[in-house]
Design a protein around this motif. Structure first.
Motif, PDB file in Angstrom:
ATOM      1  N   ASP A   1       0.804  -1.215   0.000  1.00  0.00           N
ATOM      2  CA  ASP A   1       0.000   0.000   0.000  1.00  0.00           C
ATOM      3  C   ASP A   1       0.844   1.276   0.000  1.00  0.00           C
ATOM      4  O   ASP A   1       0.350   2.335  -0.347  1.00  0.00           O
ATOM      5  CB  ASP A   1      -0.969   0.011   1.190  1.00  0.00           C
ATOM      6  CG  ASP A   1      -0.319  -0.450   2.479  1.00  0.00           C
ATOM      7  OD1 ASP A   1       0.933  -0.421   2.552  1.00  0.00           O
ATOM      8  OD2 ASP A   1      -1.049  -0.851   3.391  1.00  0.00           O
TER       9      ASP A   1
ATOM     10  N   PHE B   1       0.729   2.788  -3.519  1.00  0.00           N
ATOM     11  CA  PHE B   1      -0.558   3.032  -4.165  1.00  0.00           C
ATOM     12  C   PHE B   1      -0.588   4.363  -4.926  1.00  0.00           C
ATOM     13  O   PHE B   1      -1.446   4.568  -5.783  1.00  0.00           O
ATOM     14  CB  PHE B   1      -1.689   3.034  -3.131  1.00  0.00           C
ATOM     15  CG  PHE B   1      -2.077   1.651  -2.664  1.00  0.00           C
ATOM     16  CD1 PHE B   1      -1.504   0.516  -3.213  1.00  0.00           C
ATOM     17  CD2 PHE B   1      -3.033   1.491  -1.668  1.00  0.00           C
ATOM     18  CE1 PHE B   1      -1.855  -0.753  -2.772  1.00  0.00           C
ATOM     19  CE2 PHE B   1      -3.393   0.234  -1.223  1.00  0.00           C
ATOM     20  CZ  PHE B   1      -2.809  -0.889  -1.775  1.00  0.00           C
ATOM     21  N   ASP B   2       0.339   5.258  -4.619  1.00  0.00           N
ATOM     22  CA  ASP B   2       0.302   6.572  -5.249  1.00  0.00           C
ATOM     23  C   ASP B   2       0.543   6.518  -6.750  1.00  0.00           C
ATOM     24  O   ASP B   2       0.230   7.470  -7.467  1.00  0.00           O
ATOM     25  CB  ASP B   2       1.320   7.508  -4.603  1.00  0.00           C
ATOM     26  CG  ASP B   2       2.733   6.972  -4.687  1.00  0.00           C
ATOM     27  OD1 ASP B   2       2.935   5.778  -4.388  1.00  0.00           O
ATOM     28  OD2 ASP B   2       3.633   7.731  -5.070  1.00  0.00           O
TER      29      ASP B   2
ATOM     30  N   LYS C   1      -6.209   3.736 -10.507  1.00  0.00           N
ATOM     31  CA  LYS C   1      -7.468   3.183 -10.032  1.00  0.00           C
ATOM     32  C   LYS C   1      -7.129   2.078  -9.030  1.00  0.00           C
ATOM     33  O   LYS C   1      -6.170   1.335  -9.209  1.00  0.00           O
ATOM     34  CB  LYS C   1      -8.274   2.610 -11.201  1.00  0.00           C
ATOM     35  CG  LYS C   1      -9.621   2.000 -10.819  1.00  0.00           C
ATOM     36  CD  LYS C   1     -10.295   1.334 -12.026  1.00  0.00           C
ATOM     37  CE  LYS C   1     -10.602   2.362 -13.118  1.00  0.00           C
ATOM     38  NZ  LYS C   1     -11.316   1.745 -14.252  1.00  0.00           N
ATOM     39  N   ILE C   2      -7.949   1.989  -7.975  1.00  0.00           N
ATOM     40  CA  ILE C   2      -7.780   0.916  -6.992  1.00  0.00           C
ATOM     41  C   ILE C   2      -9.121   0.200  -6.842  1.00  0.00           C
ATOM     42  O   ILE C   2     -10.139   0.820  -6.518  1.00  0.00           O
ATOM     43  CB  ILE C   2      -7.324   1.451  -5.621  1.00  0.00           C
ATOM     44  CG1 ILE C   2      -5.964   2.132  -5.736  1.00  0.00           C
ATOM     45  CG2 ILE C   2      -7.244   0.300  -4.611  1.00  0.00           C
ATOM     46  CD1 ILE C   2      -5.471   2.727  -4.422  1.00  0.00           C
TER      47      ILE C   2
ATOM     48  N   ILE D   1     -11.674   3.175  -6.392  1.00  0.00           N
ATOM     49  CA  ILE D   1     -11.139   4.511  -6.138  1.00  0.00           C
ATOM     50  C   ILE D   1     -10.418   5.006  -7.381  1.00  0.00           C
ATOM     51  O   ILE D   1      -9.485   4.369  -7.873  1.00  0.00           O
ATOM     52  CB  ILE D   1     -10.163   4.484  -4.943  1.00  0.00           C
ATOM     53  CG1 ILE D   1     -10.827   3.845  -3.725  1.00  0.00           C
ATOM     54  CG2 ILE D   1      -9.665   5.881  -4.625  1.00  0.00           C
ATOM     55  CD1 ILE D   1      -9.869   3.578  -2.583  1.00  0.00           C
ATOM     56  N   THR D   2     -10.852   6.127  -7.896  1.00  0.00           N
ATOM     57  CA  THR D   2     -10.216   6.711  -9.083  1.00  0.00           C
ATOM     58  C   THR D   2      -9.699   8.132  -8.836  1.00  0.00           C
ATOM     59  O   THR D   2      -8.960   8.658  -9.663  1.00  0.00           O
ATOM     60  CB  THR D   2     -11.214   6.751 -10.265  1.00  0.00           C
ATOM     61  OG1 THR D   2     -12.381   7.483  -9.869  1.00  0.00           O
ATOM     62  CG2 THR D   2     -11.610   5.346 -10.684  1.00  0.00           C
TER      63      THR D   2
ATOM     64  N   LYS E   1      -7.274  10.690  -7.655  1.00  0.00           N
ATOM     65  CA  LYS E   1      -5.842  10.652  -7.346  1.00  0.00           C
ATOM     66  C   LYS E   1      -5.552  11.245  -5.969  1.00  0.00           C
ATOM     67  O   LYS E   1      -4.641  10.785  -5.271  1.00  0.00           O
ATOM     68  CB  LYS E   1      -5.059  11.424  -8.407  1.00  0.00           C
ATOM     69  CG  LYS E   1      -5.044  10.775  -9.775  1.00  0.00           C
ATOM     70  CD  LYS E   1      -4.277   9.457  -9.773  1.00  0.00           C
ATOM     71  CE  LYS E   1      -2.788   9.678  -9.631  1.00  0.00           C
ATOM     72  NZ  LYS E   1      -2.018   8.404  -9.735  1.00  0.00           N
TER      73      LYS E   1
ATOM     74  N   ILE F   1      -6.322   8.607  -3.449  1.00  0.00           N
ATOM     75  CA  ILE F   1      -5.305   7.552  -3.541  1.00  0.00           C
ATOM     76  C   ILE F   1      -4.032   7.996  -2.830  1.00  0.00           C
ATOM     77  O   ILE F   1      -3.435   7.236  -2.055  1.00  0.00           O
ATOM     78  CB  ILE F   1      -5.022   7.210  -5.017  1.00  0.00           C
ATOM     79  CG1 ILE F   1      -6.240   6.508  -5.635  1.00  0.00           C
ATOM     80  CG2 ILE F   1      -3.788   6.317  -5.130  1.00  0.00           C
ATOM     81  CD1 ILE F   1      -6.129   6.277  -7.119  1.00  0.00           C
TER      82      ILE F   1
ATOM     83  N   ARG G   1      -4.550   8.098   0.916  1.00  0.00           N
ATOM     84  CA  ARG G   1      -4.579   6.730   1.455  1.00  0.00           C
ATOM     85  C   ARG G   1      -3.160   6.153   1.521  1.00  0.00           C
ATOM     86  O   ARG G   1      -2.787   5.505   2.497  1.00  0.00           O
ATOM     87  CB  ARG G   1      -5.477   5.857   0.572  1.00  0.00           C
ATOM     88  CG  ARG G   1      -5.546   4.420   1.044  1.00  0.00           C
ATOM     89  CD  ARG G   1      -6.643   3.673   0.330  1.00  0.00           C
ATOM     90  NE  ARG G   1      -6.692   2.279   0.749  1.00  0.00           N
ATOM     91  CZ  ARG G   1      -7.728   1.487   0.588  1.00  0.00           C
ATOM     92  NH1 ARG G   1      -8.821   1.963   0.031  1.00  0.00           N
ATOM     93  NH2 ARG G   1      -7.679   0.226   0.972  1.00  0.00           N
ATOM     94  N   THR G   2      -2.365   6.443   0.487  1.00  0.00           N
ATOM     95  CA  THR G   2      -0.991   5.952   0.461  1.00  0.00           C
ATOM     96  C   THR G   2      -0.177   6.582   1.578  1.00  0.00           C
ATOM     97  O   THR G   2       0.572   5.896   2.291  1.00  0.00           O
ATOM     98  CB  THR G   2      -0.333   6.263  -0.898  1.00  0.00           C
ATOM     99  OG1 THR G   2      -1.131   5.722  -1.932  1.00  0.00           O
ATOM    100  CG2 THR G   2       1.067   5.695  -0.966  1.00  0.00           C
TER     101      THR G   2
END
Length: 577
Positions: A531, A534-535, A539-540, A552-553, A555, A558, A561-562
């Motif tokens: 994780d 993730f940056d 898309k996740i 998740i789209t 940025k 994302i 979260r990262t």
């Protein structure tokens, strides 16, 4: 498909010619006794006949030279005809081995992945390595079996000529012996079939020992339990059934070997008391019965090979019948240009035992775009592995549809769509060579990749073959990555590729290699727990218990979260230190 069908269909003309030669050889074998008896029965007191029939050959005096010449000719004919017949049938058997294996190879290549997973790798390997060999072993006794059967028929015909009453008695005695021989053989057949079934379990146990050795060494209780309850149990069960079957067969074979001698004893000590026979007839009968002993023993001795071959052939036929074909168009065509893969209401349902419903993922919908990086995340059992097989078209959805641009994935386009995909699974297999034939054209690119992946001092490529694949797990994955880059497909799927890489190569993979693929316009999917990287995602997709719970789209989300996960990971690392 019976054993003889499989054998005869391989080369019917050669088999027919070999059978004819074998039959002639068997008849000639049986003809030797009348020749010898005819020579022995000449009147030794007839001096004129004796002198006229003597000739010198290579400084040796040969009496009854005409019969001696005939005897020599028949012996030479037997040698040549028998050798030619055996060699031809042996070669046909070798060809049949290859054809049968190739048939299995093709069926495995054409079978759906889920069907192969259900059968199990151990069973398939056991079929190819053991059963095919046993089938051919049974087929290879055909030449000797044929010649000996014809020899037996010829000798019985000679007995009929000598004394019809003796012929009927001997025929009845041999028939009785064969019938009583077959009864225990039927019982042994059951034990051999049971042993063959246990061999599948034993092969799976051995596979567990080899691939689970690291886990077993870390737990002595588990190791001892596996050794005793799994390995030794299956080993003893297979050996026990095989030994019982072999014991019955050996006793039966020894009984069969003595059938002719029992008959000789009855003829010499009992039968002559009830039927009038001359000494010449008795000598001829005894010689024929002594001579027939060998062929009968060989015919009976071939039965165990046939039993093994029959059981193995049934196993092969069963596997071929159970192994379904994907039933797809095998022609590969260039797809219409696409930018997006659409997954619309896809669902996949595993089948459990007795057709019960197993684990299910979906239904859900999402898209994978070119020039993007998509992460698929989720806990264990969330359905990531199943989704990865749907992404790479190894599983087709139970419901819903997949399309590459305007091309709907169905039986007519499935193989063509697969050609646009490259994947490295968590349980990937690294071949020892480049199989696409592009090694010579891409040597500069290969050397560059080898250097980037720190493999240039470990591996060289000569004529498309790697100098070694005896590498660490991380190095093997990097070499698999090199192969994937050389394939230059449009869609890449990586399942936990960086799991066993050191931090330097993780950074290189996520921040260098993946952006390169994105810049080249590739669609990239990463299944990963990393994780902190993730940056780089566009898309996740978040899975839980077979359901898509989030897509998740954004940025910013994302990156947040990262960053959040990175701070947590760093704090945990500090606490641990």
């Amino acid at each position: 498909m019976t054993l003889f069908d499989a054998f005869a269909k391989q080369a019917p003309n050669k088999v027919f010619f070999s059978i004819c030669l074998g039959a002639l050889s068997g008849v000639s074998y049986a003809f030797l006794i009348p020749i010898v008896l005819s020579s022995i029965n000449n009147d030794p007191n007839d001096i004129t006949q004796s002198v006229e029939s003597v000739r010198t050959f290579l400084s040796f005096e040969v009496s009854n030279y005409a019969m001696a010449a005939l005897f020599l000719f028949v012996c030479v004919f037997i040698v040549f005809s028998r050798t030619i017949s055996q060699v031809m049938l042996t070669r046909v058997a070798a060809d049949m081995t290859s054809v049968l294996r190739v048939k299995l190879y093709k069926r495995i290549l054409a079978a759906p992945i889920d069907a192969l997973d259900k059968m199990g790798h151990s069973k398939l390997i056991n079929i190819i390595t053991m059963d095919v060999g046993r089938i051919v072993g049974g087929a290879r006794v055909f030449p000797d079996l044929l010649m000996n059967i014809v020899t037996i028929v010829g000798l019985l015909s000679f007995l009929m000529y000598l004394n019809i009453d003796v012929f009927w008695f001997v025929l009845g005695a041999i028939t009785f012996g064969i019938i009583t021989y077959q009864v225990p053989i039927l019982f042994s057949n059951r034990y051999f079939a049971h042993a063959r079934q246990k061999n599948d379990h034993l092969m799976e146990s051995i596979r567990g020992l080899i691939f689970g050795i690291k886990e077993l060494k870390l737990n002595d209780t588990k190791s001892k339990a596996y050794f005793k309850d799994v390995l030794l149990y299956n080993e003893h069960e297979a050996v026990k059934a095989d030994k019982t079957g072999q014991t019955i067969v050996r006793a039966s074979v020894n009984y069969g070997d003595m059938i002719s001698f029992f008959v000789i004893g009855i003829v010499c000590f009992i039968f002559i008391n009830y039927e009038a026979m001359s000494n010449d007839e008795l000598v001829g009968v005894v010689m024929a019965l002594l001579y027939i002993t060998g062929p009968i023993a060989l015919v009976i001795g071939a039965i165990p090979s046939f039993l093994y071959a029959k059981i193995s052939l049934n196993k092969v036929n069963q596997i071929l019948a159970e192994m379904p074909d994907e039933d797809i168009n095998e022609t590969v065509e260039v797809l219409e240009p696409w930018n997006t893969i659409h997954f619309s209401d896809i669902c996949y349902q595993y089948k459990g035992e007795d057709s019960a419903e197993g684990f299910k993922i979906g239904p859900f919908s999402f898209t994978i775009d070119k020039s993007t990086i998509t992460f698929i995340v989720g806990g264990n059992g969330s359905g990531k592995s199943t989704l990865s097989k749907l992404l790479t078209l190894h599983h087709m959805p139970s419901t819903g549809s997949i399309s590459f641009g305007n091309t709907l994935v169905d039986k007519s386009t499935l193989k063509s769509c697969r050609q646009t995909i490259t994947s490295i699974y968590s349980d990937y297999y690294l071949f020892d060579r480049l199989l696409d034939g592009n090694g010579a054209e891409n040597m500069d690119k290969i050397q560059s990749y080898l250097k980037e992946l720190a493999l240039d001092t470990k591996v060289t490529i000569d004529d498309g073959k790697f100098s070694t694949i005896d590498l660490s797990d991380g190095q093997k994955r990097r070499l698999a990555l090199l192969v994937a880059f050389l394939e230059d497909k449009e869609f890449y799927v990586f399942d936990e590729w960086a799991a066993d890489q050191d931090p330097m190569f993780k950074e290189f993979f996520y921040y260098n290699l993946l952006p390169q693929l994105k810049m080249k316009g590739k669609a990239v999917v990463i299944i990963s727990h990393d994780d902190r990287y993730f940056d780089i995602a566009d898309k996740i997709l978040v899975l839980d218990s077979g359901e898509l719970i989030d897509c998740i789209t954004d940025k910013k989300v994302i990156k947040q979260r990262t960053l959040h996960r990175t701070i947590i990971s760093d704090n945990n690392a500090l606490k641990a230190s």
